[in-house]
Design an enzyme around this catalytic site. Structure first.
Site, short mmCIF file in Angstrom:
data_model
loop_
_atom_site.label_atom_id
_atom_site.label_comp_id
_atom_site.label_asym_id
_atom_site.label_seq_id
_atom_site.Cartn_x
_atom_site.Cartn_y
_atom_site.Cartn_z
N CYS A 50 0.77 -1.41 0.10
CA CYS A 50 -0.09 -0.15 0.00
C CYS A 50 0.69 1.13 -0.17
O CYS A 50 2.19 1.19 0.20
CB CYS A 50 -0.90 0.02 1.22
SG CYS A 50 -1.79 -1.41 2.13
N TYR B 265 -5.40 -12.85 -5.14
CA TYR B 265 -4.48 -13.00 -3.12
C TYR B 265 -5.59 -13.51 -1.96
O TYR B 265 -7.15 -13.16 -1.21
CB TYR B 265 -5.16 -11.29 -3.12
CG TYR B 265 -4.63 -10.66 -1.32
CD1 TYR B 265 -2.99 -11.01 -1.20
CD2 TYR B 265 -4.99 -9.77 -1.16
CE1 TYR B 265 -2.75 -10.76 0.12
CE2 TYR B 265 -4.52 -9.26 0.54
CZ TYR B 265 -3.74 -10.19 0.54
OH TYR B 265 -2.97 -8.98 1.93
N HIS C 59 -2.79 -12.80 4.10
CA HIS C 59 -2.61 -11.46 5.50
C HIS C 59 -3.54 -12.04 6.48
O HIS C 59 -4.19 -11.14 7.10
CB HIS C 59 -1.96 -10.45 4.80
CG HIS C 59 -1.46 -9.87 4.26
ND1 HIS C 59 -0.90 -9.51 3.38
CD2 HIS C 59 0.30 -10.12 5.45
CE1 HIS C 59 0.27 -8.82 2.65
NE2 HIS C 59 0.94 -9.52 4.40
N ASP D 102 3.77 -10.02 8.56
CA ASP D 102 4.53 -10.12 7.13
C ASP D 102 5.90 -9.53 7.72
O ASP D 102 7.57 -9.70 7.00
CB ASP D 102 4.01 -10.32 6.31
CG ASP D 102 4.21 -10.41 5.09
OD1 ASP D 102 4.98 -10.66 4.63
OD2 ASP D 102 3.43 -9.70 4.10
C1 LIG Z 1 3.75 0.21 3.69
C2 LIG Z 1 2.84 -1.43 3.30
C3 LIG Z 1 2.12 -2.08 2.63
C4 LIG Z 1 1.75 -3.31 2.50
N1 LIG Z 1 0.09 -3.13 1.87
C5 LIG Z 1 0.27 -4.61 1.25
C6 LIG Z 1 -0.46 -5.12 0.06
O1 LIG Z 1 -1.59 -4.27 0.05
N2 LIG Z 1 -1.50 -5.95 -0.16
C7 LIG Z 1 -0.06 -6.84 0.17
O2 LIG Z 1 -0.26 -8.36 -0.17
N3 LIG Z 1 1.10 -6.50 1.56
C8 LIG Z 1 1.08 -5.94 1.38
N4 LIG Z 1 2.09 -5.58 2.45
C9 LIG Z 1 3.55 -6.64 3.17
C10 LIG Z 1 4.52 -5.80 1.75
O3 LIG Z 1 4.23 -7.13 0.84
C11 LIG Z 1 5.38 -7.27 2.15
O4 LIG Z 1 5.05 -9.23 2.63
C12 LIG Z 1 6.13 -7.26 3.53
O5 LIG Z 1 6.39 -5.97 4.02
C13 LIG Z 1 7.25 -8.14 4.00
O6 LIG Z 1 7.74 -7.52 3.13
P1 LIG Z 1 8.96 -6.83 3.26
O7 LIG Z 1 10.43 -7.86 4.27
O8 LIG Z 1 10.41 -6.99 2.36
O9 LIG Z 1 8.92 -5.48 3.21
C14 LIG Z 1 2.76 -4.41 2.40
C15 LIG Z 1 3.79 -3.69 3.57
C16 LIG Z 1 3.92 -2.72 3.63
C17 LIG Z 1 5.58 -2.11 4.27
#
Ligand SMILES: Cc1cc2nc3c(=O)[nH]c(=O)nc-3n(C[C@H](O)[C@H](O)[C@H](O)COP(=O)(O)O)c2cc1C
Ligand code: SF4
Length: 1003
Positions: A31, A170, A173, A266
């Site tokens: 997001c 999807y 979560h 996550d």
């Molecule tokens: C600001 C933000 C918004 C996120 N929004 C979504 C989303 O819209 N859909 C989704 O599947 N995961 C969302 N996530 C989770 C990320 O896709 C990801 O799985 C998670 O942050 C772990 O990855 P990273 O360690 O590379 O950040 C979001 C993560 C962050 C940080």
């Protein structure tokens, strides 16, 4: 510098169904808080990542229907065709940099409260929505499931039309209906969608199959699945149903994007987990499927990434936060510039933007979310605007970033810091439990500064006012930070707390510095972010009895925005820290403190050998006050500006301090902006015109009935030259919106030049005046919010036919929403809609010409295709002869060549034509009908859209000025020609007077 061969493997292409990613870097959905509300900002942010080398760039969650609506959060939205242009803008922007664009379709089931849409939420079973809203989600019956599948399929088709290459299903979560169906706790249905795992998987399987069937020929269909909910038997586990689900669907999707749930697990912060922390949960997936596997884990180290690939854990490196902190991470690895990587610190300020309903921000990357509205590029800086040297006092996050960004602009900078150690609060706080990664804020900047010859660092240099004056630099920046108060003033207390002046009352700095204090210890936390909890953790680890007392209903309340609140509370409880909520500290005695309950007012005393007050901070502004006390000395020293930035102006987050430092550097020597300090994307406003118009919504049902009846009248003439009795237009002020909007989108919509808004309004005024003077009743189409600027060419999205209208389907994604918007208008005003072109069919109004009520011609070209013609014939029925006119290739699919670019009928026996581009059989057909053809002059054809003239009545037409030869020929044929200037509304957009109007009734 060349790439280190060790990292070559990261740059291998990966095939994902029908598409190929250029390398293994995959920006997973995240997001941005911008979504449907700020589409240009969204597009620019994602484009920056594509430019930075990510092979796949995803949207955030994209709502597929009004029953999944999560206001006030701003996700992406694909409820109907009108949402296509905003998303097409992002897809186009991503493509321009060679990346694939992915979209994450979502239905959030009982996680969507639908506060804005007011639709009842839906779920596998009856249950309250997840938020504390007093609404329930209703259990879905079979027809609801069919509807859900249809919405998902329609959204997939729209996503394809918007230009996306990967269309997600999807189930992650615990935030999506397919996952709710998978879950035993959410799904206790007794039909074929509940019970056994096979039944619970059914919906997910069907959605993948539907999506593949709908768009799988050209789009890849990834699935995002949470394989472990980290809640043991209560949820899905990687060694239980998580694995079984992957086994059941192994080869069905084109890619597996796997992670853990819920979101707080996550996007785990660095305080609670290391890089790569999800490996043990997702490692099995590659053993079960041959499809590419993407996983996440805050990956910033190329060695860790290579290890994931080589050890067969992942095929692609998924990243949300690392791509936010450094959109250019892949490029930097590719160019061998590892030291330039701005590593994510795992603080989740980025999630706080989305959760608090505002555009994304990042501690490490101050340009995040500012790409469009401030025009900030993470790697590019405008050169300095003067030779002024800058003295920065204070090397905390604000000062360091200010020096870095000024250095990048080429300014000469001296950065002086009172302490031996550089980094300010970051240097101190990164020694606290779990916060070591925060040191990256300092490390990255120091690393960069050491490469800048124009920037000099002076640690252990506390500057006096005299020192500042002696430097005599024209620009002085004070970034001297803030200190915690020791008197307890904060949200609850406006005056010092009684007893706070005693020695056993300490401010956080003392604890951070390691000062030994006696237990039992009470931490009074009226700050509500991380620090109170971290200090409790530290002091408890040192063996003290610790209580954290807060006026809030939860400990570390604001950390719910960084997804940490639950983790913090669990950890404090596990460590044995006592948590006391909703208490106000009333007075501090010797060895004890008195609190009042915020609910009952009841007083209670608890033992406290030491009290740590985490309540509020005071800016370090002594130097500022001393300097400003003698303005004449400043002037004498040649100091032209003295500016406070960051905590020394107004204490806030580290992210805010970094942003403030960056902003100072970006804006130095640039003119002050008028009004808002950034570009704003505003909703298009409905026009308020003095024209003789029908107000919207149409005031009188009688009037609608009149039009419906007139259209239904079999005697009503159908042609392109009878006197216009009623016409619909979409005025420039509505379609163009304003100069800012024009500036942002004219290129994306393939205009030939940037229209001038003020001029456009004048030109449009003249057009409307001519229409009104010719006796036409004018309908203003003002429901253009969400449409592109091409909506000004209103002719293209619908066709008038016997008894009603036909809704067209446009070739270009940025126009895709226009027909549905027009369709909604017609429906709302009681005008019969005879049918709509659907599926693969294309039909644009400019390609269609009535000759009489039984005869029409339609182009077969780039904008109208055979399928569109087939559907048109079906809707018109056998009573209408439809001449299909093959169009030449001419300047190719990008150029706008419509049938009305070749012919404009001006009377039953007269037409203006351009025979050079006209197919011979059609030309002969016209001649056989007894139509005299007046030719547009060759030299005027391209210049003034020569053929595109609007018949106001037989032998009376409106043309763009500047075609004297053609005009003379028309006049010689007995026509009256009214010429008008149409540079901004016609020539720049490639649409002439016929395109600007949709005649509804002709005489
Ligand atoms: C600001 C933000 C918004 C996120 N929004 C979504 C989303 O819209 N859909 C989704 O599947 N995961 C969302 N996530 C989770 C990320 O896709 C990801 O799985 C998670 O942050 C772990 O990855 P990273 O360690 O590379 O950040 C979001 C993560 C962050 C940080
Ligand atoms: S805000 Fe923090 S967690 Fe989010 S991307 Fe930036 S540095 Fe990483």
């Amino acid at each position: 510098m060349a790439r280190d061969p060790r990292y070559d493997i990261l740059f291998e292409p990966v095939t994902i169904g029908p598409v190929t990613a250029r390398n293994r870097f995959y920006q997973v959905p995240h997001c941005s808080g911008m979504g449907y509300r700020y589409p240009s900002a969204e597009a620019a942010m994602r484009a920056t990542k594509a430019e930075g080398g990510w092979a796949v760039v995803s949207t955030q969650e994209c709502e597929i229907h009004a029953t999944t609506e999560v206001s006030p959060f701003t996700e992406a939205r694909l409820w109907d065709d009108r949402d296509i242009p905003a998303l097409a803008r992002m897809a186009d922007a991503v493509h321009r940099h060679g990346a694939l664009a992915a979209i994450q379709l979502v239905h959030q089931g009982h996680d969507a409260s639908n506060r804005y849409s007011r639709e009842p939420a839906i779920a596998p079973m009856h249950r309250p929505v997840t938020t504390y809203d007093p609404f329930q989600a209703r259990a879905m019956d079979k027809s609801d499931i069919r509807e859900l599948r249809r919405w998902h399929r329609d959204a997939a088709l729209r996503a394809k039309r918007a230009g996306f290459d990967l269309v997600y299903v999807y189930a992650g979560h615990d935030l999506a209906l397919p996952m709710h169906f998978l879950s035993r706790r959410h799904n206790q249905r007794c039909d074929e969608y509940g019970g056994s795992l096979e039944n619970r998987v059914r919906l997910l399987r069907e959605l993948i199959e539907d999506t593949k069937e709908a768009v799988g020929d050209t789009c890849a269909v990834p699935i995002r699945l949470a394989v472990d909910e980290l809640s043991g038997e209560a949820g899905i586990t990687a060694d239980g149903e998580g694995r079984e689900i992957v086994e059941m669907l192994a080869e069905l999707p084109d890619l597996w994007d796997v992670n853990v749930s819920d979101w707080s697990n996550d996007s785990l912060t660095s305080r609670f987990g290391e890089e790569g922390a999800q490996e043990r949960y997702v490692a099995f997936v590659k053993q079960v499927t041959s499809k590419p596997v993407v996983g996440v884990g805050r990956f910033t180290s190329p060695d860790a990434m290579v290890s994931q690939i080589k050890r067969g854990v992942l095929d692609m490196i998924g990243a949300a936060r690392p791509s936010i902190a450094d959109p250019f991470l892949p490029r930097k690895i590719e160019e061998g510039r590892l030291e330039d990587i701005r590593e994510c610190i795992g603080c989740n300020i980025c999630t706080s933007g989305d959760i608090t309903g505002v555009p994304i921000r990042c501690t490490q990357n101050p340009t995040m979310g500012e790409e469009w509205r401030k025009g900030w590029h993470p790697e590019e800086f405008a050169p300095k605007g003067s030779d002024d040297q800058v003295l920065i006092v204070g090397a905390g996050p604000a000062g360091l970033e200010c020096a870095r960004a000024l250095g990048r602009r080429g300014y000469g900078v001296i950065l002086a810091e009172a302490d031996e150690e550089l980094g300010g609060r970051v240097a101190a706080e990164c020694r606290l439990p779990g916060l070591s990664a925060w040191g990256r804020v300092r490390d990255y900047r120091l690393q960069q500064l050491h490469q800048m010859p124009g920037v000099e660092l002076f640690p252990a240099s506390r500057l006096t006012p005299e020192n500042v004056l002696e430097f005599g630099f024209p620009r002085v920046v004070l970034a001297t930070g803030a200190r915690w108060r020791k008197d307890g003033v904060g949200r609850q207390h406006n005056w010092p707390i009684a007893g706070s002046d005693q020695d056993h009352v300490v401010a956080p700095e003392a604890v951070i510095a390691g000062t030994q204090i006696a237990g039992p210890i009470v931490i009074y936390d009226d700050d509500h972010f991380y620090l109170g909890g971290v200090l409790a953790e530290k002091l408890r680890a040192e063996g003290h009895e610790v209580a954290i007392v807060t006026p809030a209903p939860q400990v570390s309340l604001w950390t719910s925005n960084t997804l940490e609140q639950g983790h913090i509370q669990r950890r404090l409880v596990a460590l044995g820290v006592e948590i006391v909520t909703q208490r106000r500290l009333e007075a501090i005695g010797a060895g004890e403190a008195e609190f009042s309950c915020l609910v009952t007012g009841r007083r209670e005393t608890r033992p406290a050998a030491s009290i740590v007050l985490v309540t509020g901070r005071l800016p370090e502004e002594t130097l500022y006050q001393e300097l400003t006390a003698a303005p004449e000395a400043l002037a004498e020293a040649g100091i032209t500006s003295l500016t406070r930035i960051g905590d020394c102006l107004a204490p806030a987050t580290i992210a805010a301090a970094v942003y403030a430092g960056h902003r100072y550097a970006r804006e130095l020597d640039t003119p002050d902006s008028e009004g808002a300090p950034f570009a704003r994307e505003l909703a298009a406003l409905a026009p308020d015109s003095g024209l003789r118009v029908r107000k919207q919504p149409m005031a009188s049902v009688d009037t609608d009935d009149r039009l419906a009846a007139q259209l239904a009248d079999p005697a009503a003439p159908l042609n392109e030259y009878g006197a216009i009795r009623r016409v619909m237009i979409c005025p420039a002020e509505t379609a163009y919106g304003g100069q800012q909007r024009l500036d942002a989108v004219w290129q994306g919509e393939e205009f030939l030049g940037r229209p001038d808004f003020a001029e456009a309004r004048k030109e449009y005024g003249r057009l409307a005046q001519v229409l009104a003077e010719s006796g036409a009743e004018i309908d203003l189409f003002s429901d253009a919010a969400g449409l592109g600027i091409s909506a000004i060419y209103i002719r293209d999205s619908s066709i008038v036919a016997p008894g009603g209208v036909i809704i067209c389907r446009m070739r270009n994604a940025y126009r895709a929403a226009e027909p549905a918007a027009l369709g909604a208008y017609y429906a709302a005003h009681g005008i019969p809609v005879l049918g709509a072109i659907e599926g693969e069919g294309l039909l644009e109004g400019g390609d269609f010409v009535w000759f009489d009520a039984e005869t029409c011609a339609v182009a077969d070209g780039y904008r109208t295709n055979a399928e569109g013609i087939r559907q048109l014939r079906e809707i018109l029925g056998s009573g209408v002869e439809v001449q299909a006119v093959p169009l030449p290739h001419d300047q190719g699919p990008g150029a706008c060549l419509h049938l009305m670019s070749l012919i404009s009928p001006l009377a039953a026996d007269l037409a203006l034509v351009y025979s050079r581009l006209m197919p011979v059989p059609f030309r002969n057909w016209l001649l056989a009908r007894g139509i005299r053809l007046v030719e547009v002059a060759d030299e005027e054809y391209g210049l003034t859209m020569g053929c595109n003239v609007l018949a106001l009545a037989p032998r009376k037409c409106l043309a763009i000025e500047g075609s004297p030869i053609t005009r003379a020929r028309l006049e010689a044929a007995g026509c009256e020609v009214i010429a008008f200037k149409a540079e901004e509304i016609s020539l720049k957009g490639g649409g002439g007077p016929t395109c600007l109007t949709r005649p509804l009734l002709r005489g």
